[in-house]
Write a protein that holds these residues in place. Sequence first.
Motif, PDB file in Angstrom:
ATOM      1  N   ALA A   1       0.823  -1.215   0.000  1.00  0.00           N
ATOM      2  CA  ALA A   1       0.000   0.000   0.000  1.00  0.00           C
ATOM      3  C   ALA A   1       0.857   1.265   0.000  1.00  0.00           C
ATOM      4  O   ALA A   1       0.500   2.259  -0.637  1.00  0.00           O
ATOM      5  CB  ALA A   1      -0.937   0.001   1.205  1.00  0.00           C
TER       6      ALA A   1
ATOM      7  N   MET B   1       2.074   1.968  -3.422  1.00  0.00           N
ATOM      8  CA  MET B   1       0.994   2.544  -4.232  1.00  0.00           C
ATOM      9  C   MET B   1       0.863   4.036  -3.974  1.00  0.00           C
ATOM     10  O   MET B   1       0.690   4.841  -4.896  1.00  0.00           O
ATOM     11  CB  MET B   1      -0.333   1.851  -3.908  1.00  0.00           C
ATOM     12  CG  MET B   1      -0.390   0.388  -4.247  1.00  0.00           C
ATOM     13  SD  MET B   1      -1.992  -0.318  -3.725  1.00  0.00           S
ATOM     14  CE  MET B   1      -1.650  -2.068  -3.852  1.00  0.00           C
TER      15      MET B   1
ATOM     16  N   SER C   1       1.783   7.420  -6.453  1.00  0.00           N
ATOM     17  CA  SER C   1       0.904   8.563  -6.728  1.00  0.00           C
ATOM     18  C   SER C   1       1.625   9.884  -6.500  1.00  0.00           C
ATOM     19  O   SER C   1       1.358  10.864  -7.191  1.00  0.00           O
ATOM     20  CB  SER C   1      -0.367   8.482  -5.867  1.00  0.00           C
ATOM     21  OG  SER C   1      -0.168   8.971  -4.553  1.00  0.00           O
TER      22      SER C   1
ATOM     23  N   THR D   1      -7.504   7.507  -9.118  1.00  0.00           N
ATOM     24  CA  THR D   1      -7.612   6.051  -9.145  1.00  0.00           C
ATOM     25  C   THR D   1      -6.463   5.400  -8.392  1.00  0.00           C
ATOM     26  O   THR D   1      -6.664   4.454  -7.609  1.00  0.00           O
ATOM     27  CB  THR D   1      -7.634   5.544 -10.600  1.00  0.00           C
ATOM     28  OG1 THR D   1      -8.780   6.064 -11.265  1.00  0.00           O
ATOM     29  CG2 THR D   1      -7.672   4.029 -10.640  1.00  0.00           C
ATOM     30  N   GLN D   2      -5.250   5.911  -8.605  1.00  0.00           N
ATOM     31  CA  GLN D   2      -4.077   5.370  -7.917  1.00  0.00           C
ATOM     32  C   GLN D   2      -4.228   5.516  -6.406  1.00  0.00           C
ATOM     33  O   GLN D   2      -3.922   4.601  -5.643  1.00  0.00           O
ATOM     34  CB  GLN D   2      -2.816   6.084  -8.402  1.00  0.00           C
ATOM     35  CG  GLN D   2      -1.525   5.619  -7.750  1.00  0.00           C
ATOM     36  CD  GLN D   2      -1.169   4.185  -8.099  1.00  0.00           C
ATOM     37  OE1 GLN D   2      -1.353   3.758  -9.234  1.00  0.00           O
ATOM     38  NE2 GLN D   2      -0.678   3.436  -7.123  1.00  0.00           N
ATOM     39  N   ARG D   3      -4.714   6.672  -5.977  1.00  0.00           N
ATOM     40  CA  ARG D   3      -4.852   6.901  -4.538  1.00  0.00           C
ATOM     41  C   ARG D   3      -6.023   6.119  -3.947  1.00  0.00           C
ATOM     42  O   ARG D   3      -5.968   5.700  -2.790  1.00  0.00           O
ATOM     43  CB  ARG D   3      -4.972   8.402  -4.266  1.00  0.00           C
ATOM     44  CG  ARG D   3      -3.655   9.096  -4.568  1.00  0.00           C
ATOM     45  CD  ARG D   3      -3.601  10.554  -4.207  1.00  0.00           C
ATOM     46  NE  ARG D   3      -2.241  11.041  -4.399  1.00  0.00           N
ATOM     47  CZ  ARG D   3      -1.851  12.305  -4.269  1.00  0.00           C
ATOM     48  NH1 ARG D   3      -2.751  13.234  -3.945  1.00  0.00           N
ATOM     49  NH2 ARG D   3      -0.599  12.649  -4.450  1.00  0.00           N
ATOM     50  N   MET D   4      -7.052   5.899  -4.721  1.00  0.00           N
ATOM     51  CA  MET D   4      -8.144   5.038  -4.275  1.00  0.00           C
ATOM     52  C   MET D   4      -7.625   3.626  -4.018  1.00  0.00           C
ATOM     53  O   MET D   4      -7.940   2.999  -2.997  1.00  0.00           O
ATOM     54  CB  MET D   4      -9.256   5.004  -5.326  1.00  0.00           C
ATOM     55  CG  MET D   4     -10.130   6.230  -5.385  1.00  0.00           C
ATOM     56  SD  MET D   4     -11.315   6.280  -4.026  1.00  0.00           S
ATOM     57  CE  MET D   4     -12.288   7.736  -4.482  1.00  0.00           C
ATOM     58  N   GLN D   5      -6.831   3.116  -4.950  1.00  0.00           N
ATOM     59  CA  GLN D   5      -6.272   1.777  -4.794  1.00  0.00           C
ATOM     60  C   GLN D   5      -5.376   1.712  -3.562  1.00  0.00           C
ATOM     61  O   GLN D   5      -5.435   0.743  -2.788  1.00  0.00           O
ATOM     62  CB  GLN D   5      -5.488   1.394  -6.046  1.00  0.00           C
ATOM     63  CG  GLN D   5      -6.348   1.188  -7.284  1.00  0.00           C
ATOM     64  CD  GLN D   5      -5.530   0.959  -8.545  1.00  0.00           C
ATOM     65  OE1 GLN D   5      -4.320   1.191  -8.571  1.00  0.00           O
ATOM     66  NE2 GLN D   5      -6.197   0.517  -9.604  1.00  0.00           N
ATOM     67  N   ALA D   6      -4.547   2.742  -3.378  1.00  0.00           N
ATOM     68  CA  ALA D   6      -3.650   2.764  -2.226  1.00  0.00           C
ATOM     69  C   ALA D   6      -4.431   2.827  -0.920  1.00  0.00           C
ATOM     70  O   ALA D   6      -4.107   2.134   0.057  1.00  0.00           O
ATOM     71  CB  ALA D   6      -2.696   3.950  -2.337  1.00  0.00           C
TER      72      ALA D   6
ATOM     73  N   ARG E   1      -7.533   1.853  -0.323  1.00  0.00           N
ATOM     74  CA  ARG E   1      -8.235   0.586  -0.082  1.00  0.00           C
ATOM     75  C   ARG E   1      -7.277  -0.516   0.340  1.00  0.00           C
ATOM     76  O   ARG E   1      -7.676  -1.472   1.011  1.00  0.00           O
ATOM     77  CB  ARG E   1      -9.015   0.187  -1.331  1.00  0.00           C
ATOM     78  CG  ARG E   1     -10.234   1.080  -1.562  1.00  0.00           C
ATOM     79  CD  ARG E   1     -10.918   0.798  -2.878  1.00  0.00           C
ATOM     80  NE  ARG E   1     -12.104   1.648  -3.049  1.00  0.00           N
ATOM     81  CZ  ARG E   1     -12.510   2.134  -4.206  1.00  0.00           C
ATOM     82  NH1 ARG E   1     -11.828   1.869  -5.316  1.00  0.00           N
ATOM     83  NH2 ARG E   1     -13.595   2.886  -4.268  1.00  0.00           N
ATOM     84  N   ALA E   2      -6.012  -0.374  -0.058  1.00  0.00           N
ATOM     85  CA  ALA E   2      -5.002  -1.354   0.348  1.00  0.00           C
ATOM     86  C   ALA E   2      -4.466  -1.080   1.748  1.00  0.00           C
ATOM     87  O   ALA E   2      -3.720  -1.901   2.287  1.00  0.00           O
ATOM     88  CB  ALA E   2      -3.852  -1.374  -0.659  1.00  0.00           C
TER      89      ALA E   2
END
Length: 250
Positions: free
Chosen positions: A36, A39, A43, A104-109, A111-112
């Motif tokens: 995470a 990720m 970003s 999107t990149q920060r959303m993934q990070a 959520r991780a």
Amino acid sequence: MRTVPALSPLRRAFEDSADLFAYSRELMALAAAGDADAMWLLSLVQDHCAGFAADPIGYAQDTRVIAGLGLSNGRAMLSARQRIQQRCARFVPQDGFSLPTLITQRMQAARAGSLAAEASLLAMDQPLQDGDDYRRDLVQRVLDSGDPFAYLAIAPAMGTIGSGRRDTLGEVSGSDLSEIAWRIASCQLGMDCSPDGSMMTSYCVNGGICSQDESQDFTTFARDAGVPRQGADNVDEMVGTLLARPGVDG
């Protein structure tokens, strides 16, 4: 004082790397494995290099124009832009560093499990969840974390855009001084706030707010240029409030 843990080598490399393209490839491998923090750092690279990557030739041309204008802040602006050109040199428009990609990149990070990414989404008005209870809990988690990246990421949400929401965002919110206090607190927690660091560089290149004294770090610069004389004590008090959290020594 709060105990300040050392930044991880991966985090330090964001500031220390002379080649953010190579650094991003390392991050991509770690992110693909579910890291995470990698990720989140990826970003940061995207955000830091987006202006250059969108049009490297045009960016370099603009830098040369600025060098010839003789502006009062021209020397500082020129140095900051050159730092970005050097560190971001191998990125190109095809890398696609757009705002939707960044979100999107920060959303993934987030959520991780990246708290800094979650905090940044709040500041971008793209919170991971809706509702005041979530916002209140997120601010508390950032305060309790002592994570300088999370403090810095949430800072814009604590500025004037948070006016009138103190019951949700906390007592250090709702003004330009509040945002500065969060940034200074991040410096005290270990963020690189040096004259050549990414924070000062972005302030100058993206915001046009450049120090006339190239030896000033962010804290000194903010007190000199961003804080009215009568507000200095207020900022000090705000910073103290932000750092006086559970887990402090003494």
